[in-house]
Design a protein around this motif. Structure first.
Motif, PDB file in Angstrom:
ATOM      1  N   GLY A  15     -21.439  -1.157   9.263  1.00 58.48           N
ATOM      2  CA  GLY A  15     -21.364   0.286   9.430  1.00 58.48           C
ATOM      3  C   GLY A  15     -22.663   0.940   9.005  1.00 58.48           C
ATOM      4  O   GLY A  15     -23.737   0.344   9.070  1.00 58.48           O
ATOM      5  N   TYR A  16     -22.558   2.185   8.547  1.00 57.07           N
ATOM      6  CA  TYR A  16     -23.727   2.963   8.134  1.00 57.07           C
ATOM      7  C   TYR A  16     -23.607   3.338   6.663  1.00 57.07           C
ATOM      8  O   TYR A  16     -22.516   3.561   6.147  1.00 57.07           O
ATOM      9  CB  TYR A  16     -23.864   4.214   8.989  1.00 57.07           C
ATOM     10  CG  TYR A  16     -24.237   3.903  10.422  1.00 57.07           C
ATOM     11  CD1 TYR A  16     -25.574   3.843  10.806  1.00 57.07           C
ATOM     12  CD2 TYR A  16     -23.258   3.660  11.383  1.00 57.07           C
ATOM     13  CE1 TYR A  16     -25.928   3.543  12.114  1.00 57.07           C
ATOM     14  CE2 TYR A  16     -23.596   3.357  12.690  1.00 57.07           C
ATOM     15  CZ  TYR A  16     -24.940   3.296  13.047  1.00 57.07           C
ATOM     16  OH  TYR A  16     -25.274   2.991  14.347  1.00 57.07           O
ATOM     17  N   ALA A  17     -24.747   3.454   6.006  1.00 55.24           N
ATOM     18  CA  ALA A  17     -24.764   3.667   4.558  1.00 55.24           C
ATOM     19  C   ALA A  17     -24.090   4.966   4.142  1.00 55.24           C
ATOM     20  O   ALA A  17     -23.530   5.058   3.043  1.00 55.24           O
ATOM     21  CB  ALA A  17     -26.209   3.642   4.058  1.00 55.24           C
ATOM     22  N   ASP A  18     -24.119   5.988   5.000  1.00 51.41           N
ATOM     23  CA  ASP A  18     -23.546   7.291   4.631  1.00 51.41           C
ATOM     24  C   ASP A  18     -22.116   7.465   5.122  1.00 51.41           C
ATOM     25  O   ASP A  18     -21.578   8.565   5.102  1.00 51.41           O
ATOM     26  CB  ASP A  18     -24.425   8.420   5.172  1.00 51.41           C
ATOM     27  CG  ASP A  18     -24.563   8.387   6.689  1.00 51.41           C
ATOM     28  OD1 ASP A  18     -24.246   7.335   7.294  1.00 51.41           O
ATOM     29  OD2 ASP A  18     -24.994   9.407   7.274  1.00 51.41           O
ATOM     30  N   ARG A  19     -21.488   6.372   5.579  1.00 52.81           N
ATOM     31  CA  ARG A  19     -20.113   6.435   6.081  1.00 52.81           C
ATOM     32  C   ARG A  19     -19.304   5.287   5.491  1.00 52.81           C
ATOM     33  O   ARG A  19     -19.859   4.312   4.967  1.00 52.81           O
ATOM     34  CB  ARG A  19     -20.097   6.345   7.613  1.00 52.81           C
ATOM     35  CG  ARG A  19     -20.945   7.398   8.301  1.00 52.81           C
ATOM     36  CD  ARG A  19     -20.930   7.214   9.808  1.00 52.81           C
ATOM     37  NE  ARG A  19     -22.043   7.921  10.435  1.00 52.81           N
ATOM     38  CZ  ARG A  19     -22.341   7.823  11.724  1.00 52.81           C
ATOM     39  NH1 ARG A  19     -21.608   7.047  12.518  1.00 52.81           N
ATOM     40  NH2 ARG A  19     -23.369   8.499  12.220  1.00 52.81           N
ATOM     41  N   PRO A  20     -17.974   5.345   5.589  1.00 52.99           N
ATOM     42  CA  PRO A  20     -17.159   4.230   5.102  1.00 52.99           C
ATOM     43  C   PRO A  20     -17.468   2.964   5.883  1.00 52.99           C
ATOM     44  O   PRO A  20     -17.883   3.022   7.047  1.00 52.99           O
ATOM     45  CB  PRO A  20     -15.718   4.703   5.361  1.00 52.99           C
ATOM     46  CG  PRO A  20     -15.808   6.186   5.435  1.00 52.99           C
ATOM     47  CD  PRO A  20     -17.147   6.488   6.043  1.00 52.99           C
ATOM     48  N   PRO A  21     -17.273   1.789   5.265  1.00 58.35           N
ATOM     49  CA  PRO A  21     -17.506   0.524   5.974  1.00 58.35           C
ATOM     50  C   PRO A  21     -16.640   0.414   7.232  1.00 58.35           C
ATOM     51  O   PRO A  21     -15.564   1.011   7.321  1.00 58.35           O
ATOM     52  CB  PRO A  21     -17.115  -0.534   4.939  1.00 58.35           C
ATOM     53  CG  PRO A  21     -17.248   0.150   3.619  1.00 58.35           C
ATOM     54  CD  PRO A  21     -16.878   1.579   3.867  1.00 58.35           C
ATOM     55  N   VAL A  22     -17.119  -0.380   8.191  1.00 53.61           N
ATOM     56  CA  VAL A  22     -16.450  -0.554   9.477  1.00 53.61           C
ATOM     57  C   VAL A  22     -16.235  -2.039   9.718  1.00 53.61           C
ATOM     58  O   VAL A  22     -17.143  -2.844   9.507  1.00 53.61           O
ATOM     59  CB  VAL A  22     -17.311   0.032  10.625  1.00 53.61           C
ATOM     60  CG1 VAL A  22     -16.638  -0.184  11.976  1.00 53.61           C
ATOM     61  CG2 VAL A  22     -17.589   1.509  10.388  1.00 53.61           C
ATOM     62  N   ARG A  23     -15.041  -2.422  10.142  1.00 52.15           N
ATOM     63  CA  ARG A  23     -14.803  -3.825  10.471  1.00 52.15           C
ATOM     64  C   ARG A  23     -15.674  -4.235  11.646  1.00 52.15           C
ATOM     65  O   ARG A  23     -16.022  -3.408  12.509  1.00 52.15           O
ATOM     66  CB  ARG A  23     -13.326  -4.082  10.801  1.00 52.15           C
ATOM     67  CG  ARG A  23     -12.869  -3.507  12.116  1.00 52.15           C
ATOM     68  CD  ARG A  23     -11.422  -3.860  12.440  1.00 52.15           C
ATOM     69  NE  ARG A  23     -11.276  -5.244  12.809  1.00 52.15           N
ATOM     70  CZ  ARG A  23     -11.423  -5.714  14.056  1.00 52.15           C
ATOM     71  NH1 ARG A  23     -11.748  -4.896  15.044  1.00 52.15           N
ATOM     72  NH2 ARG A  23     -11.245  -6.987  14.305  1.00 52.15           N
ATOM     73  N   VAL A  24     -16.050  -5.501  11.682  1.00 56.28           N
ATOM     74  CA  VAL A  24     -16.760  -6.027  12.847  1.00 56.28           C
ATOM     75  C   VAL A  24     -15.834  -5.887  14.047  1.00 56.28           C
ATOM     76  O   VAL A  24     -14.628  -6.147  13.955  1.00 56.28           O
ATOM     77  CB  VAL A  24     -17.161  -7.493  12.604  1.00 56.28           C
ATOM     78  CG1 VAL A  24     -17.778  -8.095  13.854  1.00 56.28           C
ATOM     79  CG2 VAL A  24     -18.125  -7.587  11.436  1.00 56.28           C
ATOM     80  N   GLY A  25     -16.394  -5.497  15.189  1.00 58.33           N
ATOM     81  CA  GLY A  25     -15.569  -5.121  16.337  1.00 58.33           C
ATOM     82  C   GLY A  25     -14.967  -6.259  17.117  1.00 58.33           C
ATOM     83  O   GLY A  25     -14.742  -6.128  18.326  1.00 58.33           O
ATOM     84  N   THR A  26     -14.712  -7.387  16.485  1.00 55.10           N
ATOM     85  CA  THR A  26     -14.013  -8.493  17.114  1.00 55.10           C
ATOM     86  C   THR A  26     -13.340  -9.292  15.997  1.00 55.10           C
ATOM     87  O   THR A  26     -13.585  -9.039  14.814  1.00 55.10           O
ATOM     88  CB  THR A  26     -14.976  -9.377  17.924  1.00 55.10           C
ATOM     89  OG1 THR A  26     -14.224 -10.370  18.637  1.00 55.10           O
ATOM     90  CG2 THR A  26     -15.980 -10.072  17.026  1.00 55.10           C
TER      91      THR A  26
END
Length: 415
Positions: free
Chosen positions: A172-183
């Protein structure tokens, strides 16, 4: 999607050749972490027998997208991870089913299961029992957290692996919550490591006559994909976090906007940087004392003030195709392609990465095998088995059971 050819329709999983021809695999798995591992063996020529409970089969049989066949809707998702297998039904809680299963174990080289640790033992079919029947059996167990350790009994999905293995926190991005890998990277990685470990154990079994347990954890598998995160922490006490499309220290090595989308550009070495400046008609930039070495370009402030604006200007006026043509085989630059563009990519076609698999009367394009062996060549694929499709072949022809006994053993219970 096109009508299946007569060759595809008549092709059988038993007809396949490959380096694993003669190897028999029992596939007691569902969803992806496990089915994909066993399917790779089938693609490579092994005889893979998928065992499903007639009352509780692999529930990805209902996952979209569905394909209309004469026999009814069939899942392309299921087919993508279960092609080239034979399918049988057994309720392993029943004594007659367990007895038949043990006869298959006696003939098998490999068993793959993805239950939580302890489930096979509760069925009376744990490794300690099975190795008495077949000492050379390679028993591959894929689970969320592995067979040992304080969390071994926890249920796990792909997201569990991404969360517990650290990958989710880095994406994800440093200024946003983490994001799961899209697969489902945890499921897929566990399947790949399962295949590697199984082949290693099979090699030892062939040499010594003794099998063993191959213990694969989704958490372990995901952790192994976190690149430099572990040593960054153990050496420099840095906790890796989301970086968006950037690399922690290599620059330029990122996503850049262009006229019709985005590209990846990774020309960070002095050689590639010099070629890039020349390629865009500004060779003198390579000698700019602010950015004339790789180390200077790595500096975050210098990169943002000087390097990034140059690249943004160069890329903005050109399309993905134009940029790829300019870069050719000189510098690392790739269009960030959507899946439809990837499927249409001539290079992907030349690599055989999209293959036609029969589903009833039609043929569906699916992922091919990324392992290329010079002696194997191109082979047609058999479709995924319908539920219990090969009961007679496996239990009758292979084990010699009577047709009535097979029907009674494999029947679904009354609703």
């Amino acid at each position: 999607m096109a009508p299946a050819s007569a060759q595809s329709d008549s092709h059988s999983s038993a007809d396949r050749r490959g380096p694993m021809s003669g190897v028999m695999v029992l596939d007691v798995t569902r969803v992806v972490a496990g089915p994909y591992c066993a399917m790779m063996f089938a693609d490579l020529g092994a005889t893979v027998i998928k065992v499903e409970n007639p009352d509780d089969p692999d529930y990805t049989r209902t996952f979209p997208p569905m394909v209309d066949t004469a026999a009814g809707p069939a899942s392309a998702f299921y087919a993508q991870y279960n092609r080239n297998k034979r399918g049988v039904t057994l309720d392993l809680r029943q004594e007659t089913a367990r007895a038949a299963f043990l006869k298959l174990v006696a003939r098998a080289d490999i068993l793959v299961e993805n239950f939580r640790p302890g489930v096979m033992e509760k069925l009376g079919l744990g490794y300690e029992v099975l190795k008495q029947v077949n000492p050379r059996l390679v028993y591959t167990a894929i689970s969320g957290f592995g067979r040992t350790g304080p969390n071994a009994s926890r249920p796990g999905y792909d997201n569990s692996g991404q969360a517990a293995g650290g990958l989710w926190s880095m994406n994800g991005y440093a200024d946003r919550p983490p994001v799961r890998v899209g697969t489902i990277i945890g499921d897929l990685a566990a399947s790949l490591y399962g295949a590697i470990g199984t082949l290693a154990a099979l090699r030892e079994a062939e040499l010594t006559g003794l099998g063993q347990v191959v213990d694969i954890s989704q958490q372990d598998s995901v952790l192994s994909l976190t690149e430099n995160a572990v040593v960054r922490y153990t050496v420099a006490n840095e906790v890796a976090g989301p970086l968006g499309n950037d690399h922690p220290f290599v620059r330029p090595y990122s996503q850049f906007a262009c006229a019709d989308g985005y590209v990846f550009f990774g020309g960070y070495t002095d050689k590639f940087w010099s070629i890039t400046c020349e390629m865009f008609g500004e060779p003198q930039v390579a000698a700019d004392p602010r950015i004339d070495t790789m180390e200077k370009r790595f500096d975050p402030a210098v990169y943002e003030a000087v390097v990034r604006p140059l690249l943004d200007r160069w890329f903005a006026a050109r399309t993905k195709a134009e940029l790829e043509a300019m870069a050719g085989d000189r510098v690392p630059l790739s269009a960030i392609k959507t899946i439809d563009e990837v499927i249409a990519d001539p290079h992907i076609g030349a690599r055989g990465m999209i293959v036609d698999v029969p589903m009833g009367e039609v043929s569906v394009a699916m992922l091919g095998l990324p392992i290329k062996l010079s002696n194997l060549g191109i082979q047609p694929h058999a479709g995924a088995p319908t539920l219990g499709e090969h009961n007679q072949t496996v239990f009758g022809d292979m084990l010699g059971m009577a047709e009535a006994d097979i029907a009674a053993m494999c029947a679904r219970k009354a609703e």
